[in-house]
Motif scaffolding. Structure first.
Motif, PDB file in Angstrom:
ATOM      1  N   THR A   4     -53.895 -13.912  34.984  1.00  0.00           N
ATOM      2  CA  THR A   4     -54.748 -12.998  34.269  1.00  0.00           C
ATOM      3  C   THR A   4     -54.182 -12.810  32.575  1.00  0.00           C
ATOM      4  N   LYS A   5     -54.840 -12.417  31.841  1.00  0.00           N
ATOM      5  CA  LYS A   5     -54.580 -12.335  30.444  1.00  0.00           C
ATOM      6  C   LYS A   5     -53.147 -12.001  30.026  1.00  0.00           C
ATOM      7  N   ASP A   6     -52.704 -10.986  30.727  1.00  0.00           N
ATOM      8  CA  ASP A   6     -51.338 -10.413  30.425  1.00  0.00           C
ATOM      9  C   ASP A   6     -50.431 -11.141  31.371  1.00  0.00           C
ATOM     10  N   SER A   7     -50.476 -12.459  31.856  1.00  0.00           N
ATOM     11  CA  SER A   7     -49.682 -13.300  32.593  1.00  0.00           C
ATOM     12  C   SER A   7     -49.181 -12.711  33.986  1.00  0.00           C
ATOM     13  N   SER A   8     -49.932 -11.788  34.477  1.00  0.00           N
ATOM     14  CA  SER A   8     -49.998 -11.516  35.865  1.00  0.00           C
ATOM     15  C   SER A   8     -50.749 -12.612  36.765  1.00  0.00           C
ATOM     16  N   VAL A  25     -48.021 -10.305  40.967  1.00  0.00           N
ATOM     17  CA  VAL A  25     -46.661 -10.681  40.347  1.00  0.00           C
ATOM     18  C   VAL A  25     -46.712 -10.799  38.706  1.00  0.00           C
ATOM     19  N   ARG A  26     -46.130  -9.972  38.040  1.00  0.00           N
ATOM     20  CA  ARG A  26     -46.285  -9.755  36.654  1.00  0.00           C
ATOM     21  C   ARG A  26     -44.806  -9.820  35.836  1.00  0.00           C
ATOM     22  N   PRO A  27     -44.817 -10.463  34.796  1.00  0.00           N
ATOM     23  CA  PRO A  27     -43.412 -10.259  34.036  1.00  0.00           C
ATOM     24  C   PRO A  27     -43.257  -8.900  33.458  1.00  0.00           C
ATOM     25  N   LYS A  29     -42.171  -8.169  30.426  1.00  0.00           N
ATOM     26  CA  LYS A  29     -42.776  -8.118  29.186  1.00  0.00           C
ATOM     27  C   LYS A  29     -44.045  -9.222  29.078  1.00  0.00           C
ATOM     28  N   PRO A  30     -45.023  -8.536  29.454  1.00  0.00           N
ATOM     29  CA  PRO A  30     -46.230  -9.603  29.429  1.00  0.00           C
ATOM     30  C   PRO A  30     -46.563  -9.984  28.096  1.00  0.00           C
ATOM     31  N   SER A  31     -47.169 -11.319  28.056  1.00  0.00           N
ATOM     32  CA  SER A  31     -47.894 -11.669  26.859  1.00  0.00           C
ATOM     33  C   SER A  31     -48.884 -12.622  27.414  1.00  0.00           C
ATOM     34  N   ARG A  32     -49.682 -13.303  26.470  1.00  0.00           N
ATOM     35  CA  ARG A  32     -50.864 -13.870  27.017  1.00  0.00           C
ATOM     36  C   ARG A  32     -50.870 -15.086  27.600  1.00  0.00           C
ATOM     37  N   ALA A  33     -51.196 -15.467  28.842  1.00  0.00           N
ATOM     38  CA  ALA A  33     -51.210 -16.602  29.745  1.00  0.00           C
ATOM     39  C   ALA A  33     -52.215 -17.576  28.891  1.00  0.00           C
ATOM     40  N   LEU A  34     -51.513 -18.864  29.066  1.00  0.00           N
ATOM     41  CA  LEU A  34     -51.816 -20.060  28.576  1.00  0.00           C
ATOM     42  C   LEU A  34     -52.266 -21.027  29.350  1.00  0.00           C
ATOM     43  N   PHE A  35     -51.221 -21.194  30.508  1.00  0.00           N
ATOM     44  CA  PHE A  35     -51.763 -22.338  31.212  1.00  0.00           C
ATOM     45  C   PHE A  35     -50.886 -22.376  32.652  1.00  0.00           C
ATOM     46  N   MET A  36     -51.499 -22.708  33.761  1.00  0.00           N
ATOM     47  CA  MET A  36     -51.113 -22.500  35.142  1.00  0.00           C
ATOM     48  C   MET A  36     -51.244 -23.868  35.918  1.00  0.00           C
ATOM     49  N   GLN A  37     -50.352 -24.141  36.487  1.00  0.00           N
ATOM     50  CA  GLN A  37     -50.424 -25.314  37.491  1.00  0.00           C
ATOM     51  C   GLN A  37     -49.618 -25.331  38.602  1.00  0.00           C
ATOM     52  N   ILE A  38     -50.154 -25.772  39.724  1.00  0.00           N
ATOM     53  CA  ILE A  38     -49.385 -25.594  41.014  1.00  0.00           C
ATOM     54  C   ILE A  38     -48.949 -27.018  41.368  1.00  0.00           C
ATOM     55  N   PHE A  39     -47.385 -27.128  41.690  1.00  0.00           N
ATOM     56  CA  PHE A  39     -46.787 -28.558  42.051  1.00  0.00           C
ATOM     57  C   PHE A  39     -46.244 -28.544  43.506  1.00  0.00           C
ATOM     58  N   GLY A  40     -46.242 -29.527  43.975  1.00  0.00           N
ATOM     59  CA  GLY A  40     -45.633 -29.849  45.288  1.00  0.00           C
ATOM     60  C   GLY A  40     -46.470 -29.177  46.362  1.00  0.00           C
ATOM     61  N   GLY A  41     -45.759 -29.209  47.475  1.00  0.00           N
ATOM     62  CA  GLY A  41     -46.342 -28.712  48.791  1.00  0.00           C
ATOM     63  C   GLY A  41     -47.299 -29.555  49.241  1.00  0.00           C
ATOM     64  N   GLN A  42     -47.525 -30.629  49.278  1.00  0.00           N
ATOM     65  CA  GLN A  42     -48.393 -31.581  49.783  1.00  0.00           C
ATOM     66  C   GLN A  42     -47.826 -32.175  51.042  1.00  0.00           C
ATOM     67  N   VAL A  83     -45.828 -15.723  45.492  1.00  0.00           N
ATOM     68  CA  VAL A  83     -46.970 -15.303  44.868  1.00  0.00           C
ATOM     69  C   VAL A  83     -48.044 -14.865  45.846  1.00  0.00           C
ATOM     70  N   VAL A  84     -48.386 -15.448  46.773  1.00  0.00           N
ATOM     71  CA  VAL A  84     -49.318 -15.141  47.974  1.00  0.00           C
ATOM     72  C   VAL A  84     -48.818 -13.917  48.442  1.00  0.00           C
ATOM     73  N   GLU A  85     -47.454 -13.642  48.518  1.00  0.00           N
ATOM     74  CA  GLU A  85     -46.740 -12.313  49.283  1.00  0.00           C
ATOM     75  C   GLU A  85     -47.081 -11.332  48.282  1.00  0.00           C
ATOM     76  N   GLY A  86     -46.935 -11.539  46.856  1.00  0.00           N
ATOM     77  CA  GLY A  86     -46.997 -10.551  45.972  1.00  0.00           C
ATOM     78  C   GLY A  86     -45.598 -10.142  45.828  1.00  0.00           C
ATOM     79  N   THR A  87     -44.739 -11.020  45.814  1.00  0.00           N
ATOM     80  CA  THR A  87     -43.495 -10.900  45.632  1.00  0.00           C
ATOM     81  C   THR A  87     -42.816 -11.557  44.212  1.00  0.00           C
ATOM     82  N   LYS A  88     -42.379 -10.640  43.440  1.00  0.00           N
ATOM     83  CA  LYS A  88     -41.970 -11.031  42.209  1.00  0.00           C
ATOM     84  C   LYS A  88     -40.404 -11.389  42.271  1.00  0.00           C
ATOM     85  N   LYS A  89     -40.265 -12.628  42.244  1.00  0.00           N
ATOM     86  CA  LYS A  89     -39.234 -13.579  42.384  1.00  0.00           C
ATOM     87  C   LYS A  89     -39.201 -14.713  41.600  1.00  0.00           C
TER      88      LYS A  89
END
Length: 126
Positions: A4-8, A25-27, A29-42, A83-89
């Protein structure tokens, strides 16, 4: 996955759009999210999940996948399973102190990399 816009970050079920967890899952101190990518897990064994990356549908092993989120004030790396579980770690966090990030992207060579462009004109490659 949705940033989301606030990095959640939250995980949505692809067919219904319902959230997979009641927690987002949110930080701190939120700030504007710019980019997101998933790596690995194949491939491999473990808990699986099907995600759309905007190009196609991929099966992802949640035990091995990570989510990279770049925001104006910091870069975060989360376990996709958390993230899928909703755990902020947070597995990794790098704050930007001198300037705000205004653009981010990844690139692939023999290793994956991250390019960050800051509002003061500096570029970082990680």
């Amino acid at each position: 996955m949705v940033a989301t816009k606030d990095s959640s970050v939250l995980a949505l079920e692809s067919d219904t759009g319902n959230t997979l967890s009641s927690s987002v899952v949110r930080p701190k101190k939120p700030s504007r999210a710019l980019f997101m990518q998933i790596f690995g897990g194949q491939g491999g064994s473990g808990r699986g999940y099907t995600v759309s990356d905007g190009v196609g549908i991929n099966n992802v092993n949640l035990d091995d996948a990570i989510l990279l989120l770049c925001a104006e004030k910091a870069v975060y790396v989360y376990s996709l399973l958390h993230v899928v579980e909703g755990t902020k770690k947070v597995h990794y966090k790098k704050k930007f102190h001198s300037s705000s990030c205004c653009w981010a992207s990844t690139f692939c060579t023999p290793n994956d990399g991250l390019i960050l462009l800051f509002s003061d004109g500096k570029i970082q490659i990680r």
